[in-house]
Structure formats: C-alpha cells, structure tokens
Design a protein around this motif. Structure first.
Motif, PDB file in Angstrom:
ATOM      1  N   ILE A 214     105.548  28.840  94.326  1.00 15.03           N
ATOM      2  CA  ILE A 214     107.000  28.868  94.263  1.00 15.03           C
ATOM      3  C   ILE A 214     107.454  30.305  94.470  1.00 15.03           C
ATOM      4  O   ILE A 214     106.663  31.245  94.329  1.00 15.03           O
ATOM      5  N   VAL A 215     108.714  30.453  94.813  1.00 15.90           N
ATOM      6  CA  VAL A 215     109.324  31.771  94.893  1.00 15.90           C
ATOM      7  C   VAL A 215     110.448  31.791  93.874  1.00 15.90           C
ATOM      8  O   VAL A 215     111.260  30.860  93.808  1.00 15.90           O
ATOM      9  N   VAL A 216     110.472  32.835  93.065  1.00 12.44           N
ATOM     10  CA  VAL A 216     111.447  32.973  91.994  1.00 12.44           C
ATOM     11  C   VAL A 216     112.327  34.175  92.307  1.00 12.44           C
ATOM     12  O   VAL A 216     111.818  35.273  92.545  1.00 12.44           O
ATOM     13  N   THR A 217     113.642  33.969  92.337  1.00  7.89           N
ATOM     14  CA  THR A 217     114.557  35.093  92.486  1.00  7.89           C
ATOM     15  C   THR A 217     115.245  35.310  91.146  1.00  7.89           C
ATOM     16  O   THR A 217     115.618  34.364  90.456  1.00  7.89           O
ATOM     17  N   LEU A 218     115.376  36.581  90.793  1.00 12.26           N
ATOM     18  CA  LEU A 218     115.910  36.958  89.483  1.00 12.26           C
ATOM     19  C   LEU A 218     116.940  38.066  89.636  1.00 12.26           C
ATOM     20  O   LEU A 218     116.726  39.015  90.400  1.00 12.26           O
ATOM     21  N   VAL A 219     118.030  37.961  88.895  1.00 12.45           N
ATOM     22  CA  VAL A 219     119.039  39.011  88.871  1.00 12.45           C
ATOM     23  C   VAL A 219     119.587  39.080  87.451  1.00 12.45           C
ATOM     24  O   VAL A 219     119.835  38.048  86.828  1.00 12.45           O
ATOM     25  N   GLY A 220     119.766  40.296  86.955  1.00  9.71           N
ATOM     26  CA  GLY A 220     120.337  40.448  85.629  1.00  9.71           C
ATOM     27  C   GLY A 220     120.458  41.898  85.240  1.00  9.71           C
ATOM     28  O   GLY A 220     120.083  42.799  85.993  1.00  9.71           O
ATOM     29  N   THR A 221     120.968  42.116  84.056  1.00 10.02           N
ATOM     30  CA  THR A 221     121.128  43.470  83.532  1.00 10.02           C
ATOM     31  C   THR A 221     119.758  44.091  83.317  1.00 10.02           C
ATOM     32  O   THR A 221     118.892  43.475  82.699  1.00 10.02           O
ATOM     33  N   ASP A 222     119.561  45.298  83.851  1.00  8.15           N
ATOM     34  CA  ASP A 222     118.270  45.956  83.693  1.00  8.15           C
ATOM     35  C   ASP A 222     118.124  46.478  82.266  1.00  8.15           C
ATOM     36  O   ASP A 222     119.071  47.006  81.694  1.00  8.15           O
TER      37      ASP A 222
ATOM     38  N   SER B 207     105.342  40.378  94.747  1.00  6.40           N
ATOM     39  CA  SER B 207     106.700  40.600  94.255  1.00  6.40           C
ATOM     40  C   SER B 207     107.348  41.811  94.903  1.00  6.40           C
ATOM     41  O   SER B 207     106.689  42.670  95.469  1.00  6.40           O
ATOM     42  N   SER B 208     108.658  41.846  94.776  1.00  6.03           N
ATOM     43  CA  SER B 208     109.466  43.004  95.123  1.00  6.03           C
ATOM     44  C   SER B 208     110.531  43.079  94.040  1.00  6.03           C
ATOM     45  O   SER B 208     111.341  42.162  93.885  1.00  6.03           O
ATOM     46  N   LEU B 209     110.501  44.159  93.269  1.00  6.29           N
ATOM     47  CA  LEU B 209     111.401  44.320  92.127  1.00  6.29           C
ATOM     48  C   LEU B 209     112.162  45.634  92.270  1.00  6.29           C
ATOM     49  O   LEU B 209     111.584  46.636  92.693  1.00  6.29           O
ATOM     50  N   SER B 210     113.435  45.643  91.870  1.00  5.50           N
ATOM     51  CA  SER B 210     114.240  46.854  91.997  1.00  5.50           C
ATOM     52  C   SER B 210     115.289  46.936  90.899  1.00  5.50           C
ATOM     53  O   SER B 210     115.727  45.931  90.363  1.00  5.50           O
ATOM     54  N   LYS B 211     115.713  48.163  90.640  1.00  2.68           N
ATOM     55  CA  LYS B 211     116.881  48.417  89.803  1.00  2.68           C
ATOM     56  C   LYS B 211     117.928  49.041  90.708  1.00  2.68           C
ATOM     57  O   LYS B 211     117.643  49.977  91.456  1.00  2.68           O
ATOM     58  N   MET B 212     119.141  48.487  90.654  1.00  2.00           N
ATOM     59  CA  MET B 212     120.211  48.992  91.488  1.00  2.00           C
ATOM     60  C   MET B 212     121.527  48.834  90.743  1.00  2.00           C
ATOM     61  O   MET B 212     121.843  47.737  90.285  1.00  2.00           O
ATOM     62  N   ALA B 213     122.242  49.928  90.605  1.00  2.00           N
ATOM     63  CA  ALA B 213     123.558  49.916  89.953  1.00  2.00           C
ATOM     64  C   ALA B 213     123.490  49.261  88.571  1.00  2.00           C
ATOM     65  O   ALA B 213     124.363  48.501  88.186  1.00  2.00           O
ATOM     66  N   GLY B 214     122.422  49.547  87.812  1.00  2.00           N
ATOM     67  CA  GLY B 214     122.269  49.011  86.471  1.00  2.00           C
ATOM     68  C   GLY B 214     121.792  47.575  86.408  1.00  2.00           C
ATOM     69  O   GLY B 214     121.681  46.999  85.334  1.00  2.00           O
ATOM     70  N   GLN B 215     121.518  46.990  87.563  1.00  2.00           N
ATOM     71  CA  GLN B 215     121.066  45.608  87.627  1.00  2.00           C
ATOM     72  C   GLN B 215     119.602  45.551  88.043  1.00  2.00           C
ATOM     73  O   GLN B 215     119.145  46.365  88.837  1.00  2.00           O
ATOM     74  N   PHE B 216     118.894  44.569  87.499  1.00  2.00           N
ATOM     75  CA  PHE B 216     117.525  44.292  87.886  1.00  2.00           C
ATOM     76  C   PHE B 216     117.583  43.166  88.908  1.00  2.00           C
ATOM     77  O   PHE B 216     118.299  42.187  88.729  1.00  2.00           O
ATOM     78  N   ALA B 217     116.849  43.298  89.996  1.00  2.00           N
ATOM     79  CA  ALA B 217     116.762  42.226  90.991  1.00  2.00           C
ATOM     80  C   ALA B 217     115.312  42.112  91.417  1.00  2.00           C
ATOM     81  O   ALA B 217     114.623  43.113  91.587  1.00  2.00           O
TER      82      ALA B 217
ATOM     83  N   VAL C 101     104.828  33.011  92.949  1.00  2.00           N
ATOM     84  CA  VAL C 101     104.027  32.593  91.801  1.00  2.00           C
ATOM     85  C   VAL C 101     103.293  31.300  92.141  1.00  2.00           C
ATOM     86  O   VAL C 101     103.818  30.441  92.845  1.00  2.00           O
ATOM     87  N   MET C 102     102.090  31.168  91.612  1.00  2.00           N
ATOM     88  CA  MET C 102     101.339  29.913  91.696  1.00  2.00           C
ATOM     89  C   MET C 102     101.378  29.303  90.297  1.00  2.00           C
ATOM     90  O   MET C 102     100.962  29.950  89.326  1.00  2.00           O
ATOM     91  N   LEU C 103     101.896  28.068  90.198  1.00  2.00           N
ATOM     92  CA  LEU C 103     102.012  27.370  88.913  1.00  2.00           C
ATOM     93  C   LEU C 103     101.512  25.938  89.051  1.00  2.00           C
ATOM     94  O   LEU C 103     101.665  25.331  90.112  1.00  2.00           O
ATOM     95  N   PRO C 104     100.990  25.386  87.944  1.00  2.00           N
ATOM     96  CA  PRO C 104     100.726  23.943  87.954  1.00  2.00           C
ATOM     97  C   PRO C 104     102.062  23.212  88.137  1.00  2.00           C
ATOM     98  O   PRO C 104     103.067  23.601  87.526  1.00  2.00           O
ATOM     99  N   GLU C 105     102.076  22.187  88.959  1.00  5.42           N
ATOM    100  CA  GLU C 105     103.340  21.492  89.249  1.00  5.42           C
ATOM    101  C   GLU C 105     104.043  21.012  87.991  1.00  5.42           C
ATOM    102  O   GLU C 105     105.267  21.078  87.887  1.00  5.42           O
ATOM    103  N   GLU C 106     103.273  20.554  87.005  1.00  7.65           N
ATOM    104  CA  GLU C 106     103.886  20.038  85.772  1.00  7.65           C
ATOM    105  C   GLU C 106     104.500  21.148  84.912  1.00  7.65           C
ATOM    106  O   GLU C 106     105.223  20.866  83.951  1.00  7.65           O
TER     107      GLU C 106
END
Length: 170
Positions: free
Chosen positions: A4-12, A34-44, A49-54
């Motif tokens: 799966i691909v997980v996109t995340l955005v929130g306050t750093d 992964s590619s992770l960054s902090k920009m303008a006080g935000q985490f993106a 990820v590899m996960l069991p389907e269940e």
C-alpha cells in the motif's frame, strides 16, 4: 501481504515518524520506501508499506489516531512503467515568480517526460533584488524520446521565464 501507499499530512512535532513506524510494526507491516519532509511547520510524507491484507483497515484507523495527522491509504497501486526508460535531471535557478513550475512541467509533459521527483525552494537573493527559486527535477524519459528535444523545449521557455535551466543526463 499487500503493498500500500500511505500519504500523511499534519502538524510537525518530535516523534511523529517514530509513532508512524511503530504503528506499521504493530500491524505486522514492513516499511519499504518513503519520502518525508517538514515544510512551513507541517509534516508531509508518502510511505510504501507491505501489510497483511487483514491488517490494512485497522492500520488505517490506528494511524489516523495519531494526533494532528491525516492519513490516506492507497491500496490500488498502479505502477506506471513505460517501456524502457532512462532518467535525467533538470536544474532550475532564477528570480522567483508565479508560473515557473507550471511552464517547466508543462514543457516536460508535452515532450513526453514524466516527473519522478521534484525538490524546490526559495532563498533570499539580495543581489538579485528578491527571492531566488531553485529546483531539481528527476525525470523519466522513454527510450524513444530524444534528450536533445527535451533540452530544446526547456531552452525555449528558459528565456521567457528568465531562469537558468540545465539538463543533466544521468
């Protein structure tokens, strides 16, 4: 197991990546890329990820419980793989103004190149009288596409944009 691909955005805040990685681990997952960054006080971030389907549904719920973080899980991964490709890098520098990214990415798209990764920033340029825009764009180029054609398209717009463009063949 399912990728799966997980996109995340929130306050750093300190510990956010540790909380995400712990959630993946608790759901019997494996962090692949992964590619992770902090920009303008935000985490993106974007994480493969590899996960069991269940575990996918409970993982999604758990990661959304991390305070000040929004998560989207993409289960239908469609890997765009044109027939033989090679990569090249486009370096850009010039006075910042609206439209630089749009013009360059449009030229790349119309030439047949695919933007694989882009990093950009502005920095103070007192000698230039304002902000200096800098970017590095990694592009995928189909084997049948001439890098010289891409170079010509970029040179055509560089003068109009008043930026320096350099195409580096990888």
């Amino acid at each position: 197991m399912k990728q799966i691909v997980v996109t995340l955005v929130g306050t750093d805040k300190p510990g956010i990546v540790e909380r995400i990685s712990k959630t993946i681990y608790q759901h019997k997952g494996n962090w692949l890329a992964s590619s992770l960054s902090k920009m303008a006080g935000q985490f993106a971030g974007i994480i493969q990820v590899m996960l069991p389907e269940e575990q996918i549904e409970s993982f999604h719920a758990a990661v959304n419980q991390i305070s000040d973080l929004r998560c989207v899980v993409h289960e239908d991964i469609n890997e765009f793989q044109p027939s033989e490709t090679r990569t090249a890098t486009v370096d850009i520098m010039g006075n910042d103004k609206p439209g630089i990214v749009q013009e360059i990415t449009a030229a790349l798209h119309h030439a047949g190149a695919n933007v694989l990764k882009m990093q950009s920033h502005c920095e103070s340029a007192p000698n230039w009288g304002g902000e200096l825009f800098k970017a590095e764009i990694l592009i995928g180029v189909p084997a049948e596409l001439s890098l010289d054609e891409i170079q010509e398209r970029l040179e055509d717009i560089a003068n109009d944009l008043v930026v320096e463009l350099q195409l580096k063949r990888d």
